[in-house]
Design a protein around this motif. Structure first.
Motif, short mmCIF file in Angstrom:
data_model
loop_
_atom_site.label_atom_id
_atom_site.label_comp_id
_atom_site.label_asym_id
_atom_site.label_seq_id
_atom_site.Cartn_x
_atom_site.Cartn_y
_atom_site.Cartn_z
N ALA A 1 0.66 -1.24 0.20
CA ALA A 1 0.08 -0.10 0.08
C ALA A 1 0.89 1.16 -0.12
N ALA B 1 -4.15 -0.43 5.51
CA ALA B 1 -3.43 -1.88 5.10
C ALA B 1 -3.16 -2.75 6.27
N PRO C 1 -3.58 4.88 3.09
CA PRO C 1 -3.64 3.63 2.80
C PRO C 1 -2.69 2.64 3.47
#
Ligand SMILES: NC(=O)C1=CN([C@@H]2O[C@H](COP(=O)(O)OP(=O)(O)OC[C@H]3O[C@@H](n4cnc5c(N)ncnc54)[C@H](OP(=O)(O)O)[C@@H]3O)[C@@H](O)[C@H]2O)C=CC1
Ligand SMILES: O=C(CO)[C@H](O)[C@H](O)COP(=O)(O)O
Length: 522
Positions: free
Chosen positions: A315, A467, A463
């Protein structure tokens, strides 16, 4: 330019190819340690600049630094074979990976002798290193793939290093490398033989993969603290400093440079920034675009190739990719025209509740950073098994104690005793094999959930935090949603499925198939 390409020099001990940020730092470091250094770069200005630095540096004896713009002349500046028993020549390359290194290898094949040692101290894709080891080996030249970490300041003052080479070459290099390496507070050098072949470059590549995840986790968190929770960059700096000094993020290098960096109000091209220079820096990471650096791309490739879950690392790389073209991104945003990150409801909390929230965020960041270590180390162990490299995770943690970007004192102190119980290439799944590690990671779950909830509610970009949370949720799940995926796979592809509760071997393909009804449209 008195000393450049001096034909009379005949006692160089170490040759360094590449006089840039890292090669320059190593030249000064090695000469400060008393070795006579030859430094070669095809750019005369780079060599001259380095010689000037050697002259100005009060810790360096400038007479120990000889500059060359001819590789042949630098090789000729080593002691000749007839002046007694010839010692292997040691060369350290510090150049961009890829073609430039191949060019130097070709040149060196005709200049070096059997037994000489070339250390590629740049970042490199491990298979390229193994190809060069075979090519150099045909002439009896030892090619060592060695990660050098910690950036240019550590190159100057003591990096963490991960050499991959034979035992014999390691024995020869050990006294040099230990002299140059960073040291732990207990005085241990942060260099150890990783294993044979491309293992040294492999470990450095995954070090950088973990580093990318850590960078992402911290930049996502700083943005949430600033934009969603209303902390000034000075306040965030103080907060990061407190994390760096004490608690589970104690001694984390990126938190450390983070709190210092946030205090700068002037910098390259920035005369005065009221709220720190970070607010003036464009939000694009571009070095992966032209492949001048490759470690993030290679790590992501390895995750897929080896079938190891490392979503925070992947990510983080995706965030770099999306960030890199600012103008294109603005056009996309115009088309999407969705909400931009907004203030969080927690921005209005009273002091006591805000302090509590900061503790939660510290725990969340710790969990995500620990999770990235787990993910990266799992890739290393898998690769070590596949390639028969015998890499020890304890060794990795030891060399990452100082002089590298993922240095994290409290985490290393926690992980090292856990890893010392295992032999090389084990354990394959850390969260399965080390219950103490799993329960430590589990303790951060609620905090990670809280931080990511703030991101979701405020449209903040997160992100790697997401993740990390999804990773812990997914590996914890006793009954994943993937049964329906199996059904669909079997429906269209006759890929078979296993029956619930009947799996005998974890990875084994299912034995069952159903002839479903005709697909729509068939
Ligand atoms: N910077 C960092 O923080 C770190 C970098 N690394 C790795 O270390 C290596 C060096 O990085 P860095 O010092 O930052 O890079 P720099 O660009 O600062 O230095 C590389 C130097 O090598 C020179 N060079 C390129 N090709 C040749 C050649 N064929 N012969 C001789 N010299 C050559 C370059 O010259 P020119 O510029 O004129 O092309 C430059 O002076 C890279 O592999 C990098 O991935 C590893 C850890 C940290
Ligand atoms: O190797 C490094 C640190 O460990 C270098 O700083 C490298 O230049 C970082 O580049 P990237 O983040 O793209 O790997």
């Amino acid at each position: 330019m008195a000393d450049i390409d001096n034909d009379k020099v005949n006692d160089v001990e170490i040759g360094i190819v590449g006089s840039g940020s890292m090669g320059g730092g190593m030249t000064l470091l090695f000469s400060q340690n008393g070795s006579k250094i030859g430094c070669y770069d095809y750019e005369k200005e780079a060599v001259q600049k380095l010689m000037d630095e050697a002259k100005e540096d009060e810790n360096v004896n400038e007479k120990l630094v000889h500059g060359f713009t001819s590789l042949e002349k630098m090789i000729n500046a080593f002691p000749k074979a007839d002046s007694g028993e010839k010692k292997p020549r040691i060369l350290v390359l510090s150049m961009p990976h890829g073609k430039a290194v191949d060019g130097i290898l070709d040149d060196l094949l005709s200049l070096l002798d059997k037994g000489d040692i070339v250390i590629d101290g740049g970042n490199e894709w491990w298979q390229e290193t193994e190809r060069r080891q075979a090519k150099a080996g045909e002439k009896g030249i030892e090619w060592v793939g060695m990660g050098v970490s910690g950036g240019y300041q550590s190159a100057r003052h003591g990096p963490s290093m991960s050499p991959g080479c034979t035992e014999e070459t390691w024995k020869y290099l050990q006294p040099y490398l230990e002299k140059w390496a960073a040291r732990t507070p207990e005085g241990e050098p942060c260099v150890m033989r990783i294993g044979p072949g491309g293992s040294g470059h492999y470990v450095k590549m995954i070090h950088n993969g973990i580093e990318h995840a850590h960078l992402s986790i911290l930049c996502e968190t700083r943005a949430i603290l600033h934009h969603q929770l209303g902390l000034s960059n000075d306040e965030i700096s103080d907060l990061f400093e407190s994390w760096w000094k004490d608690g589970p993020l104690r001694g984390n290098f990126l938190v450390g440079i983070g709190f210092k960096g946030l205090r700068f109000s002037e910098g390259g091209g920035i005369e005065h920034a009221q709220d720190g220079i970070v607010e003036k820096i464009e939000d694009k990471v571009t070095q992966d675009v032209d492949k001048s650096e490759g470690t993030g791309t290679w790590s992501t490739k390895e995750i897929a190739e080896r079938h190891v879950a490392a979503p925070a690392i992947a990510a983080a790389h995706q965030l770099r990719i999306i960030s890199s073209d600012k103008l294109e991104r603005l056009d996309v945003a115009d088309n999407l025209n969705l909400a931009q990150p907004s203030e969080a409801k927690e921005a209005k909390l009273d002091k006591a509740n805000k302090d509590k929230l900061m503790q939660t965020i510290q725990t969340a960041v710790y969990g995500a950073i620990l999770g990235a270590f787990v993910q990266g180390l799992d890739i290393i162990t898998r690769a070590s098994q596949d390639q028969k490299w015998n890499i020890s995770l304890a060794t990795c943690i030891k060399i990452w104690r100082q002089g590298c970007i993922i240095q994290s004192d409290a985490i290393a102190e926690f992980l090292l005793p856990l890893f010392e119980k295992f032999g090389p290439s084990e354990p394959v799944n850390l969260l399965k094999s080390i219950p103490e590690l799993a329960s430590e990671f589990a303790k951060t779950y609620d905090a990670q959930k809280k931080l990511y909830t703030i991101a979701i509610e405020t449209d903040a970009v997160a992100p790697a935090l997401g993740a990390s949370l999804e990773y812990i949720k997914t590996v914890n799940c006793r009954d994943l949603n993937t049964n329906f995926q199996e059904l669909e796979l079997d429906y269209f592809g006759h890929h078979n499925y296993d029956l619930k509760g009947k799996a005998e071997k974890g990875h084994e393909k299912g034995k069952y198939h159903t002839e479903f009804a005709k697909m729509p449209g068939v």
